[in-house]
Write an enzyme that holds these catalytic residues in place. Sequence first.
Site, PDB file in Angstrom:
ATOM      1  N   GLU B 267       0.829  -1.222   0.000  1.00  0.00           N
ATOM      2  CA  GLU B 267       0.000   0.000   0.000  1.00  0.00           C
ATOM      3  C   GLU B 267       0.854   1.258   0.000  1.00  0.00           C
ATOM      4  OE1 GLU B 267      -2.631  -0.617   3.365  1.00  0.00           O
ATOM      5  OE2 GLU B 267      -4.123  -1.569   2.095  1.00  0.00           O
ATOM      6  N   ASP B 340      -8.378  -8.893   4.036  1.00  0.00           N
ATOM      7  CA  ASP B 340      -8.113  -7.786   4.964  1.00  0.00           C
ATOM      8  C   ASP B 340      -9.137  -7.653   6.082  1.00  0.00           C
ATOM      9  OD1 ASP B 340      -7.067  -5.581   6.185  1.00  0.00           O
ATOM     10  OD2 ASP B 340      -7.626  -4.163   4.632  1.00  0.00           O
ATOM     11  N   GLU B 368     -12.381  -1.946  12.395  1.00  0.00           N
ATOM     12  CA  GLU B 368     -12.368  -1.233  11.120  1.00  0.00           C
ATOM     13  C   GLU B 368     -13.509  -1.668  10.214  1.00  0.00           C
ATOM     14  OE1 GLU B 368      -8.769  -1.728   8.858  1.00  0.00           O
ATOM     15  OE2 GLU B 368      -9.558  -0.670   7.112  1.00  0.00           O
TER      16      GLU B 368
END
Lengths: 702, 702
Positions: B267, B340, B368
């Site tokens: 990323e 993820d 998240e």
Amino acid sequence: MKTRVIINIFLFAVIHMVAKADNGHDLWLRKTIANPVKVVGTGKSQKMAIAMEELNSRWLGEADATVTLTISPDKRIKPDGYRLTANNVQATTESGILYGVYELLRLQQTKQHVGTLISNPSYQYRLLNHWDNLDGSVERGYAGRSIFWKGKGNTAVTDDDRSRWAGYARACASIGINGSVLNNVNASPEVLSAASLKRVKAIADVLRPYGIRTFLSVNFSSPKLLGGLKTSDPLDPSVARWWAEKIKEIYTLVPDFGGFVVKANSEGQPGPQDFGRTHAEGANMLADALKSRGGIVMWRAFVYSSTDKDRARQAYNEFMPLDGKFHDNVIIQVKNGPIDFQPREPFSPLFGAMKRTSVMNELQITQEYLGHSKQLVFLSTMWEECLKSDTYQEGRGSTVARCTNGSIFGNKYTAIAGVANTGLDSNWTGHDFAQANWYAFGRLAWNDTLSSAQIADEWLRLTFGSNDQNEITAGKDELWNTEFLKPVKEMMLSSRETAVNYSMPLGLHHIFAANHHYGPGPWYAPTGVRPDWTPPYYHQADTIGIGFNRTSSGSKAVSQYHQPLASQFEDLNACPEIYLLWFHHLPWSYKMRSGRTLWDELCFRYDRGVQQVREYQKIWDKSRDYIDQERFLRVQSKLKQQARDAQVWKDGCLLYFQQFSRRPIPYELERPVYDLGLLESVNPLYIIPSADGEKEIIPNHY
Amino acid sequence: MKTRVIINIFLFAVIHMVAKADNGHDLWLRKTIANPVKVVGTGKSQKMAIAMEELNSRWLGEADATVTLTISPDKRIKPDGYRLTANNVQATTESGILYGVYELLRLQQTKQHVGTLISNPSYQYRLLNHWDNLDGSVERGYAGRSIFWKGKGNTAVTDDDRSRWAGYARACASIGINGSVLNNVNASPEVLSAASLKRVKAIADVLRPYGIRTFLSVNFSSPKLLGGLKTSDPLDPSVARWWAEKIKEIYTLVPDFGGFVVKANSEGQPGPQDFGRTHAEGANMLADALKSRGGIVMWRAFVYSSTDKDRARQAYNEFMPLDGKFHDNVIIQVKNGPIDFQPREPFSPLFGAMKRTSVMNELQITQEYLGHSKQLVFLSTMWEECLKSDTYQEGRGSTVARCTNGSIFGNKYTAIAGVANTGLDSNWTGHDFAQANWYAFGRLAWNDTLSSAQIADEWLRLTFGSNDQNEITAGKDELWNTEFLKPVKEMMLSSRETAVNYSMPLGLHHIFAANHHYGPGPWYAPTGVRPDWTPPYYHQADTIGIGFNRTSSGSKAVSQYHQPLASQFEDLNACPEIYLLWFHHLPWSYKMRSGRTLWDELCFRYDRGVQQVREYQKIWDKSRDYIDQERFLRVQSKLKQQARDAQVWKDGCLLYFQQFSRRPIPYELERPVYDLGLLESVNPLYIIPSADGEKEIIPNHY
């Protein structure tokens, strides 16, 4: 596998594309594939031409039949009435022919047998009150801007205007409405200016062929504000003269002008009391000026200056002493309930009580307090409830309807008014089902004994039924009846009770968010605002209980009702639970007829309202194959919002009242999903700019 | 009547005020009224002092008992382990004593019998990864700003800081956590500056007495970005030298420093591949520099440069060829699933497959993708599902836990990490039930065979149970157990499945709104955004069906799993339905085991999720008399939001997918209340200023 899936998709697409898109503009008068018919009529007036054109374009009777339209005297037939057979319409006036033709076509389209029938209207004046402002806005309008007014700089009359007015007039005529009050009761003096009157004439010219007379709301201070006089005192000769001149001017332009509506000494409007005169003195002055022209004055009784601690008593207090003092072409226009178009009110005690005065009912078609154009609420049941309420004023059976339609008091003039819900929206009313309220008002104004079930049935068949062999429901009438008509009709018929449940059950009233009157606002009570403009004034919730005590130990409003009602409302064992908190302040632990406490019952009602709207969503979703997709999707989307907003009502009210009741919401019920603080924080107004630059009130974007 | 009502109100008030307000700051270590106890211990270190103080202040065993703390060698007891009896804690290290004391107190407080027991941790390194930035923000943090960092201009260490760090360390120690990575894996090079390291030392000094070692995340380009070198090439001697110097500096300040976490070539983060080097070459260089100090490198395998059309395959593709190439103090840190931290993923195929490399599990405690701190989701069941998943890599029973805890591969270093959910909020975690996730991570890191049911039971008793004779539940244990503990525990244990139901059931994944990852965004796919950052890449919905084909006819990701899993996931009849759309693209009409079509099943799952949250609201509301009102109200409010947002998930996903399925939502299910367009229009972000001037993302104010 793929092939089968593709076939499925194909079928799906076919099913949903067969019913043609319908933007709703044709209302209950949709195009049909007509059978040929021969119409024989007397007279060649515009009215007769319209009657013939309707027959030619929408005849569903026997092919090649001959229909005769006959104007001839008949004692059984009143001016607007008619006598009907399958192939003949007889009337004493051209208007009667027109109404008879519409009835004949309606019977055909709703697949009813046409025998011989005579029909006369319940009321002479069947009016829409448009709360349209000259600037083009509509007070309490939720369907776009005014169809009549565009604002000062924009007075030219276009073909588009005329076409829209004609469509409006045709819709009104088809349900028997015969008069339109073109402007807001909160009237601008400017409506009487030469420029405005020119436009009034243009409108009247388009409405006239449909049998619709034109009326105006006037500002009582017009002589001063528009005419430049020093006063508007009704007993001042110069004032009377000014009005006489103005009325002459109007009649020159509009020879069949109907008269005035006046909101006087109410919510800040000027009136005769400003000059020490009574409502009667004010109304009579105007009535006298109109009398020779055949005009009338509709004088509103919606007054509530704080002469009494209970707003519900004030109109009665102020008008009863004047009974018998009004001239015969004055009609007192009384809202159905004593407060203000609430989801549920008992009838106004003025009905039947003013025995020497003409009194008319003012109903609200536009859904100011019933979900605007966002919620599906069929108002016919509410009006039926009012019209059939027994006042007992002249013995059992003295219903509100009979007290106002002349059958008890033999009034010279009878009338009924509905505050219109029309606007520039392509479907006229915003919500497609709000068309049903316009329709229902017209039908009840014509026949105040009709049942809401019949009205809903008619409207659904006319509005969503098949008139076309090519449509999807062709050959599927039975299925359409059971799968669409029946459940959707039941939804309509229960919808007002549903709205009462999720907003203000058990006699609660006026606990709306301030100003917009859409969402809940039981908490709204800022300092400096007059108490009777705040919900706590109405719900009176405290740690003891809730409700407005209007019994003999309270405001004594019960005493304004004729016996046995006064005693019945006073007596907890006799008072209908639908009016319980209207008349009584009761402890949270009060035992209801269900066996529940008052608090629990309140919770159940609010919850039930939410569940009912969810049920409506299911009913509607199941209807998708039976109607066009355009209206299906529009109503579907509005029902979603109604479901969300019903939840906001439930949560806002229960969490607010729970602060006083200090009792848990029964655990079998679904829990609130909002915090009270969140709902209170978006009160009173949550305004966002809308696409066209106007500010739109979006109270529901929580 | 009045009197009775007033008495009721009084009683109500009493009941709800007895349980003292609790802001949640004491977590599962609430103050108790302890019995007197005599503690006999060896050594006077800080650690021993803490152990003694805990016993003295929270002893609930026999009054006036004598407890001995003994450090003595015992082959059955590993370094952090302990041997426990009712009045003795034996360990080989002071840390072991501390853990034993916490366990003893926990057993007392949860009213369990204390027999003789030996307990050793499943993993040597039991770490929290804080994604805290030096500016004080927390990436994916939902509980306020960082407890460690305050931004550049604000480096002074206050008493307040020290007190908070001690509270944090105590909480960690009480559940066996022994290491903290103080900064975000997206690491600023500045963390290695002298100023930052000074703060690191201050933190480490507070954590040390609680047995907690300090770690840092480092930016692989630090030599260039911070050190001013021309390169950060790991094979460049000047780079290695720079790291060696930096590590020396760190150990001077923090002698027991634990090591580095590195997110490299992931990323946008720099890494060895920038210089043509492998992950192994990069990791080994750092590991070598740390080795003599006893430090380790945790090298993250979270990489997904587009070397493969299926992101789920990429980490495996990139790391498997490097198996055996890492030095022994490198541990590859692998997220539990191949993508993820989704609400549900199968385990990462790297577990058990890298047989010659230490591999550790990275779990995400901060929510998240599971409702931030707004939703009640107990993650223990998700982690348990992963830890107990059988990889079959070394035969049946090769669970993910056993492949990482050393029992299969005998790794020199074993570790497990959780991405922390702590912040400055007074209750540390925002949602009071998010504390349970911190707790559960620690407990599972200590003992990876614990059941979530046991963990939830412990946590509820410790967090909400009565430790105080004066509290409301005194003498009411049985009632508390049946009316609070049982239903609330069941709520916790089903809560993750509920979240899966209302967000992405049946193997759907990563259909979140962009960036904030809170609400639904299956439609999000703007041009220019890389496909694997858009939900359609993952759900692959089209008019045929839905799901990501990872079978041999698709991306072949199934082949990364050991047999029999590869065949099982490939075979529609064997593939667990919870992973169905993870591995298969299936037609909407596909017949599920329930007998329903895939489309209908999807509808039922989403709906069930909504209904489950509503059920949780009932469970919670019923608990109000059993706990303090402060936490009751806070959780109640969050559950309301969760109910609203579950509806948003259901409506958004079903209405979006319905565009492809073209099938009705089964009519027995509650209908959507939102229009798709409305939900799409608030995507991706709806930002309003919050009270403290910060911008807060409020995706749920639809």
